[in-house]
Structure formats: C-alpha cells, structure tokens
Design a protein around this motif. Structure first.
Motif, PDB file in Angstrom:
ATOM      1  N   ILE A 109      61.530  -2.767 -44.367  1.00  0.00           N
ATOM      2  CA  ILE A 109      60.858  -4.325 -44.367  1.00  0.00           C
ATOM      3  C   ILE A 109      61.576  -4.836 -45.586  1.00  0.00           C
ATOM      4  O   ILE A 109      61.741  -6.104 -45.401  1.00  0.00           O
ATOM      5  CB  ILE A 109      59.344  -3.896 -44.528  1.00  0.00           C
ATOM      6  CG1 ILE A 109      58.723  -3.608 -43.459  1.00  0.00           C
ATOM      7  CG2 ILE A 109      58.620  -5.162 -44.966  1.00  0.00           C
ATOM      8  CD1 ILE A 109      57.304  -3.188 -43.562  1.00  0.00           C
ATOM      9  N   ARG A 110      61.697  -4.084 -46.709  1.00  0.00           N
ATOM     10  CA  ARG A 110      62.403  -4.705 -47.933  1.00  0.00           C
ATOM     11  C   ARG A 110      63.791  -5.289 -47.607  1.00  0.00           C
ATOM     12  O   ARG A 110      64.135  -5.841 -48.342  1.00  0.00           O
ATOM     13  CB  ARG A 110      62.129  -4.038 -49.048  1.00  0.00           C
ATOM     14  CG  ARG A 110      60.658  -3.826 -49.538  1.00  0.00           C
ATOM     15  CD  ARG A 110      60.545  -2.732 -50.612  1.00  0.00           C
ATOM     16  NE  ARG A 110      59.111  -2.747 -50.861  1.00  0.00           N
ATOM     17  CZ  ARG A 110      58.550  -1.815 -51.928  1.00  0.00           C
ATOM     18  NH1 ARG A 110      59.244  -1.139 -52.717  1.00  0.00           N
ATOM     19  NH2 ARG A 110      57.138  -2.097 -51.825  1.00  0.00           N
ATOM     20  N   LYS A 111      64.437  -5.063 -46.622  1.00  0.00           N
ATOM     21  CA  LYS A 111      65.830  -5.405 -46.394  1.00  0.00           C
ATOM     22  C   LYS A 111      66.008  -6.686 -45.792  1.00  0.00           C
ATOM     23  O   LYS A 111      66.787  -7.436 -45.474  1.00  0.00           O
ATOM     24  CB  LYS A 111      66.401  -4.348 -45.378  1.00  0.00           C
ATOM     25  CG  LYS A 111      66.945  -3.000 -46.172  1.00  0.00           C
ATOM     26  CD  LYS A 111      67.541  -2.085 -45.154  1.00  0.00           C
ATOM     27  CE  LYS A 111      67.822  -0.723 -45.616  1.00  0.00           C
ATOM     28  NZ  LYS A 111      68.538   0.194 -44.833  1.00  0.00           N
ATOM     29  N   ARG A 131      54.482  -7.619 -44.306  1.00  0.00           N
ATOM     30  CA  ARG A 131      54.317  -7.511 -45.701  1.00  0.00           C
ATOM     31  C   ARG A 131      52.946  -6.960 -46.080  1.00  0.00           C
ATOM     32  O   ARG A 131      52.740  -6.101 -47.127  1.00  0.00           O
ATOM     33  CB  ARG A 131      54.253  -8.952 -46.392  1.00  0.00           C
ATOM     34  CG  ARG A 131      55.410  -9.691 -46.587  1.00  0.00           C
ATOM     35  CD  ARG A 131      55.505 -10.955 -47.540  1.00  0.00           C
ATOM     36  NE  ARG A 131      54.458 -11.979 -47.229  1.00  0.00           N
ATOM     37  CZ  ARG A 131      55.099 -12.875 -46.278  1.00  0.00           C
ATOM     38  NH1 ARG A 131      56.174 -13.035 -45.810  1.00  0.00           N
ATOM     39  NH2 ARG A 131      54.183 -13.753 -45.803  1.00  0.00           N
ATOM     40  N   ILE A 134      59.132   1.056 -45.409  1.00  0.00           N
ATOM     41  CA  ILE A 134      58.942   0.318 -46.608  1.00  0.00           C
ATOM     42  C   ILE A 134      60.382  -0.150 -47.182  1.00  0.00           C
ATOM     43  O   ILE A 134      60.577  -1.459 -47.388  1.00  0.00           O
ATOM     44  CB  ILE A 134      58.247   0.931 -47.801  1.00  0.00           C
ATOM     45  CG1 ILE A 134      56.710   1.296 -47.680  1.00  0.00           C
ATOM     46  CG2 ILE A 134      58.509   0.119 -49.135  1.00  0.00           C
ATOM     47  CD1 ILE A 134      56.245   2.098 -48.631  1.00  0.00           C
ATOM     48  N   ASN A 135      61.501   0.874 -46.795  1.00  0.00           N
ATOM     49  CA  ASN A 135      62.757   0.198 -47.099  1.00  0.00           C
ATOM     50  C   ASN A 135      63.411  -0.782 -46.317  1.00  0.00           C
ATOM     51  O   ASN A 135      63.861  -1.557 -46.687  1.00  0.00           O
ATOM     52  CB  ASN A 135      63.700   1.339 -47.223  1.00  0.00           C
ATOM     53  CG  ASN A 135      63.364   2.232 -48.742  1.00  0.00           C
ATOM     54  OD1 ASN A 135      62.970   1.859 -49.497  1.00  0.00           O
ATOM     55  ND2 ASN A 135      63.712   3.449 -48.276  1.00  0.00           N
ATOM     56  N   PRO A 141      60.429 -11.128 -44.091  1.00  0.00           N
ATOM     57  CA  PRO A 141      59.165 -10.400 -43.463  1.00  0.00           C
ATOM     58  C   PRO A 141      58.196 -11.125 -43.172  1.00  0.00           C
ATOM     59  O   PRO A 141      57.693 -11.956 -43.693  1.00  0.00           O
ATOM     60  CB  PRO A 141      59.126  -9.220 -44.427  1.00  0.00           C
ATOM     61  CG  PRO A 141      59.480  -9.749 -45.678  1.00  0.00           C
ATOM     62  CD  PRO A 141      60.622 -10.749 -45.459  1.00  0.00           C
ATOM     63  N   ASP A 165      53.882  -3.126 -45.773  1.00  0.00           N
ATOM     64  CA  ASP A 165      54.477  -2.784 -46.993  1.00  0.00           C
ATOM     65  C   ASP A 165      53.494  -2.450 -47.984  1.00  0.00           C
ATOM     66  O   ASP A 165      53.534  -1.513 -48.590  1.00  0.00           O
ATOM     67  CB  ASP A 165      55.572  -3.566 -47.517  1.00  0.00           C
ATOM     68  CG  ASP A 165      56.341  -3.478 -48.623  1.00  0.00           C
ATOM     69  OD1 ASP A 165      55.826  -2.501 -49.214  1.00  0.00           O
ATOM     70  OD2 ASP A 165      57.281  -4.155 -48.763  1.00  0.00           O
ATOM     71  N   SER A 220      52.533   1.345 -49.414  1.00  0.00           N
ATOM     72  CA  SER A 220      52.825   1.358 -50.787  1.00  0.00           C
ATOM     73  C   SER A 220      51.720   2.014 -51.680  1.00  0.00           C
ATOM     74  O   SER A 220      51.962   2.568 -52.760  1.00  0.00           O
ATOM     75  CB  SER A 220      53.338   0.292 -51.554  1.00  0.00           C
ATOM     76  OG  SER A 220      54.922  -0.224 -50.972  1.00  0.00           O
TER      77      SER A 220
END
Length: 643
Positions: free
Chosen positions: A153-155, A164, A150-151, A159, A167, A171
């Motif tokens: 992907i969010r960087k 997404r 998750i971390n 994406p 994620d 989540s």
C-alpha cells in the motif's frame, strides 16, 4: 533454607503443606520424568543450562539480523535424560510469542522424509499460542500478510481511502487481519480479501518468482485466513496436507489437485519453502529435530534424512534447525553423512553436561514446591542423597518418584537389577548394539534374558502410551499412508531381529500403489500390508494396481488397511475394487478402528522410545515381552508363518 525460599518466581507455589495430606494432594510430583514435546508444561529450573539457553536465543537473533536470512544448524548434544527436550520446552515457552516452533520427531519412511517433516510442521503450526485465541499458523500468516500488504500500500502514489484504512488497521495490530476487515459486512470483507490476495500474489511473483507451485500454496494460505466458514477452511486444510479434493470441492475453491503430478515429496518441499519465505516477513522459524537416535536402525533412512536436511537448508531461509542427539550418536552419524550435511547441521554446537548433585536437588525442590510440598519433609537426608545420586535428571526424578510412592502409598521400591553382574550385562547388551552398528562384524554371546518383572513394567508403559493415544485420537488432523507404512517397518525390523526377516515395499513398476510393507519370513511366507487413507481417483487407481499385484502373486497374502476416521468410500468403481480384493482368496480389507490404532501407536511409541534411549530398557528383552503380551495382534502375527 532452600534457594527457592528467596526466589519464589522460580516455582509457582510458595505455601508448603504437610507431606501426606492425601485429600489435598494425590499426584506424584516426580512422576513425569520426560518431556514429550516442547508444547508441554513442566516445572522448570531456569538457572539450569542458562548459558545454553542464551546461546540458542542468540542464534535466533543473529538469523533475524542477517540481511540474507540464512538458515543455521545447531547440534544440541547431551546424554539420555540430560534435559535436551526440557531445555527446548523452556526455549519454546519464551520464544513462541514471536517465533514459530516446529517440532519434528524421527522420520520412519526412507521414501517420505520431506512429507514427514512437512506433516509434523503442520501439526506444530496448529498448536495454540499460550494466552491467545490464535494458533501458530494464524500468527505466522497474519504477521506475514499484514507486513506484505502494508508495504505494498505504501508503495502506491495515491492509495484509496479503503487502502489507507487497511494500512492503519493492520499497523495497529496485524491480528486485525482476522477481526477488522469489514466486520459483519460480508461484501466489504470479501472485497478487502480480494485486494490482499491480488497484492500478495503479485508480491510473491515479483519477490520469489512465478515458477513452481509456490503461488498456488500462497493462495491456499490466503484462503485459509480469509474463510470464516469452517467447512470451506477444512477443504483448504485438506488441500494443504496434499489430500485429493473432490470435483465439487475443487469447483468451490478454484484449486487443482497437484499431488499426483508433483508427488507428495515434491509438494512437501514446495510448501516448506513457502513457509520459510513467508517467515522472512515475520520472525525466524525454529525447527527442532528430536528422537533421532533410532535412525541408526535403518541406514537407508539415516542417509536419506541427511540428504533431506541438506535440501532443507537450501530451500528454507530464516530458520534455526536444532538437532537433539547423544554426543556419541552424532559422532557416528557424522562419519556416515556427506561432509556437506555435517557442515550444515553442526555449524553450531551446544552441549549439556551432567548437572551437579546440588543442581539435581534444585530440580527436585522445584517439583516439590510446584505441588506445595517441602522436599526436606518428604525425604530424609539419607534418602535425598540416594535420590540425587543419579547419572541424569531423568534418573533422579525416577528415583524420587519411587521413594514418593513408598512414602505415600506404601509401594515398595522397585527391585534393582539383582546384582552388579546383571547391571553389567545390560550395559554389555547396549555396548554390543552400538559397536555392531558401526563395525557390523562383532559377535559375542550374551547370557539369556531373565523375564522376571519386565512384563509388568512393559504392560504399564503400554497402558500409559494407550492413554496418550486415546486422548489424541479425535485430535489427529493428518493420517498419512507413508507415515503408517514407515511405523510398521520400524516395528517389524525391531520385532523380527531374532528371526530371518526381509522387510520392504512391493512395487508395480512405475505405477502408483498403496504405501505398503512386504514381509517375508525365513520359511517363505510373504505378506503385503498396504495403507490407503486417501480418497478420490487416487484411492481407486492405487487400489486397482494393488489388486493386480495380488492377482500376479497368488501365494502372497495382501491386506489393505484404512483408518475408520476417513471418509467412507462410495464411488462405484472404488467399491468394486474393494470387493475385488475382499473376494480374492489371498486378500482382505481391514478397517483400523480405535482399539487397533491405539495399540499400533502404543507399540510404535514403546519401540522408538527404547531405541532413542528415552526408556532404560534393552530392546531385545522388550520385544520378547511384547510378543507374549500381544501374540494375537495382526502386527505380531505378520512374523509367524501360519498367518
């Protein structure tokens, strides 16, 4: 009115039956006075040691809140039978949904402390989390890998839609890593797991470095999560235990055998470090070291354990390490350990005082109520007064158990030690053992042991241990050469105390040989017992070196033991080496079958429980009975000169 009448939540049953309705109730509610592991379930009085419970819980919370995730130690000190492991059972029951509980029994081999710790960790990690379909290792990896992905992907600036979706899915629930990554579409599932593997390994290298074997272990854990095929998961499990894989298995997984280059101890340290690092993405680990009192019987093992613990504090972050010990034993160990070890272990201290008589009664009421029985109907006030007049919770439960058998089955109360004098003699034996261990020069005579009644008691204990070993026989996931050799050393040192005996391994320079124990009796007979449960090239090379030892020591008897549950050896050279040992006049190969294993484990459990004072019995007395009951067993015969 009992306090439980107004608080039914403290015990599970509230409808009380008459005391002796045998057809409705047959199990002795007080028959179990010990907790063998924190994963068991026993009646629990939540108010007892509540402050100590909250102290342990606060320590875990402090580690979780620490930005450096530094591990901490705590000595949980209490007298025998005071409820240390029972408190850990309660602690585990509340914490296991978030934290991983790892239970480490006493190590037994000075040369394999790290691997012993790692092996026991693996055994704990496959325990199922109550109320779920997942084990502790599955929870740890799901939470850790989901958090990492998750971390990562969010960087990303842009994406993909697939990322997404991943994620959002993880989540929603990190357990979706097992059930939502592609569903029945195998190709999508593989693609998603390739992405997880790539990103996680990149994260590991950037966060914890690319050196060492950490990346390979992380990769193996990812494969363990991703494989749906049970056979392939079993291959990964074997690799993670340090077992050698065949060429076919290596090709199917893309792994390499690392243990021969690293050694089991090195592999274990690296694997433990990986678990600690991954736990930072989850919750703090809780590692409980129990049954440590018996370490005093092997000072080399005790010192090595202390040094290993110091290394564990260095290598494992995010962990609360709990050391269950008697107060006086901890004081003795603290005088032997390096000050840096003492400082880390006793960073925090939690003490269990002897419960009051009212608290003892509450424990009995809880046990009775769980069985839908009324304590005041079971026992008279005079009987209850005698029952609760014990020095520990274990003693009180044993007293209640004896009275229950008297009332229900008309079994007479066990005869106490025949006199006050006899009771004092037992205490003198125990005191002599404690003092001689510390001072090593006291010598005073103790009157001869009276065997009456002990044989029956020990036979019953061994039956109970055998039942437990039988139940666990098919469930054992890890059979360790070092662990078996360590167990044999512990038993031989205990069984041979009254004879002139030398115990230790036989080595062949720097060449690898089977884990073994060399026994030399006072009259010069020498036997070397090796354990070789591994397979592949390591099996063949170790056995070849073992044969060379046998040839160079023609007057020493060599026996090689292999557990029958291990894979059959079929490789041509390996079979030749087996026959080579069999055909020697001083060699034999033994298959450890079910009966052999059960007795081996039962004797070890009895001896270590006495050493750890989980059983109120003099070790020297017990050894005399064991030798008489099992005089033909190979382990006992090792001590005889005609074996």
């Amino acid at each position: 009115m009992s306090r439980y009448d107004s608080d039914p939540s403290k015990c599970s049953k509230t409808d009380l039956l008459g005391p002796w309705k045998k057809e409705e109730y047959t199990v002795n509610p007080f028959g179990t006075s010990r907790v063998d592991s924190p994963f068991q379930k026993h009646a629990d009085v939540k108010s007892l040691f509540s402050e100590q419970f909250l102290r342990l819980k606060a320590l875990v919370q402090e580690i979780a809140a620490d930005p450096n995730h530094q591990s901490r130690g705590v000595v949980l000190a209490g007298n025998p039978g005071s409820g240390k492991t029972h408190l850990i059972m309660r602690f585990a029951g509340e914490m296991i949904n978030a934290n991983r509980i790892l239970f480490i029994r006493q190590p037994n081999n000075p040369d394999a402390v790290f691997y012993h710790v790692y092996a026991r960790m693996l055994e704990s990690l496959v325990e199922r989390v109550p109320g779920t379909d997942y084990t502790q290792i599955q929870y740890l990896l799901a939470k850790s890998f989901s958090s990492i992905i998750i971390n990562e992907i969010r960087k990303l600036e842009k994406p993909s839609e697939t990322m997404r979706s991943m994620d959002a899915l993880l989540s929603q629930s990190y357990l979706n890593i097992y059930r939502g990554l592609g569903g029945s579409d195998t190709e999508i599932r593989r693609k998603n797991w390739r992405f997880i593997e790539k990103r996680t390994l990149e994260w590991w290298g950037n966060t914890h470095g690319f050196g060492g074997e950490g990346s390979a272990i992380v990769k193996a854990l990812i494969k363990y999560c991703s494989y749906s095929d049970i056979g392939r998961r079993e291959i990964i499990r074997k690799w993670l235990t340090g077992s050698e894989l065949s060429e076919t298995e290596l090709r199917s997984t893309g792994f390499e055998n690392r243990v021969d280059t690293m050694g089991l101890e090195g592999f274990a340290v690296e694997a433990i470090r990986v678990l600690g690092k991954l736990s930072i993405e989850d919750e703090p680990l809780i590692v409980v070291f129990d049954q440590l009192e018996g370490l005093k019987y092997n000072e080399e093992l005790l010192i090595n354990f202390g040094e290993a613990v110091k290394e564990l504090f260095t290598h494992i972050p995010n962990t609360l390490m709990i050391f269950n010990l008697f107060p006086e034993r901890w004081e003795a160990y603290a005088a032997i350990f390096d000050p840096s070890v003492v400082e880390r272990i006793s960073q925090n201290s939690v003490f269990l005082n002897t419960p009051s008589r009212n608290e003892m009664r509450e424990v009995l009421e809880c046990r009775a109520k769980e069985a839908a029985l009324d304590l005041t109907t079971l026992f008279t006030p005079d009987e209850l007064a005698k029952i609760v007049n014990g020095e520990s919770i274990r003693t009180v439960l044993n007293n209640a158990s004896d009275y229950y058998r008297l009332k229900k089955d008309n079994i007479p109360l066990p005869q106490p030690l025949s006199s006050f004098k006899d009771r004092i003699l037992v205490e003198i034996r125990q005191l002599k053992e404690e003092i001689s261990w510390i001072k090593k020069h006291l010598d005073f005579s103790i009157p001869a042991f009276q065997e009456t009644g002990q044989s029956e008691k020990i036979s019953k204990l061994l039956e109970n241990y055998a039942t437990s070993a039988e139940n666990e026989y098919e469930e054992i996931l890890l059979i360790s050469d070092a662990d078996d050799a360590g167990k044999l050393q512990v038993m031989l040192r205990a069984l041979g105390k009254s004879t002139q005996l030398k115990v230790g391994p036989m080595k062949k320079g720097h060449k690898a040989v089977p884990e073994n124990v060399m026994v030399r009796t006072g009259r010069g007979k020498t036997t070397v017992t090796g354990f070789l449960h591994i397979r592949g090239n390591a099996f063949t090379s170790r056995l070849k070196n073992f044969n060379e030892l046998a040839e160079s020591h023609p007057y020493t008897f060599f026996q090689l033991i292999r557990d029958e549950r291990q894979e059959k050896i079929t490789a041509k050279v390996a079979v030749q080496e087996i026959n080579r040992l069999k055909n020697r006049g001083n060699g034999v190969v033994v298959s450890m079958d079910r009966d052999n294993r059960v007795l081996f484990e039962s004797l070890y459990r009895l001896i270590t429980d006495i050493q750890n004072r989980d059983i109120d019995m003099d070790l020297h007395d017990a050894v005399k009975v064991i030798k008489k009951l099992h005089q033909d067993y190979w382990l006992i015969r090792l001590l005889e000169d005609d074996y």
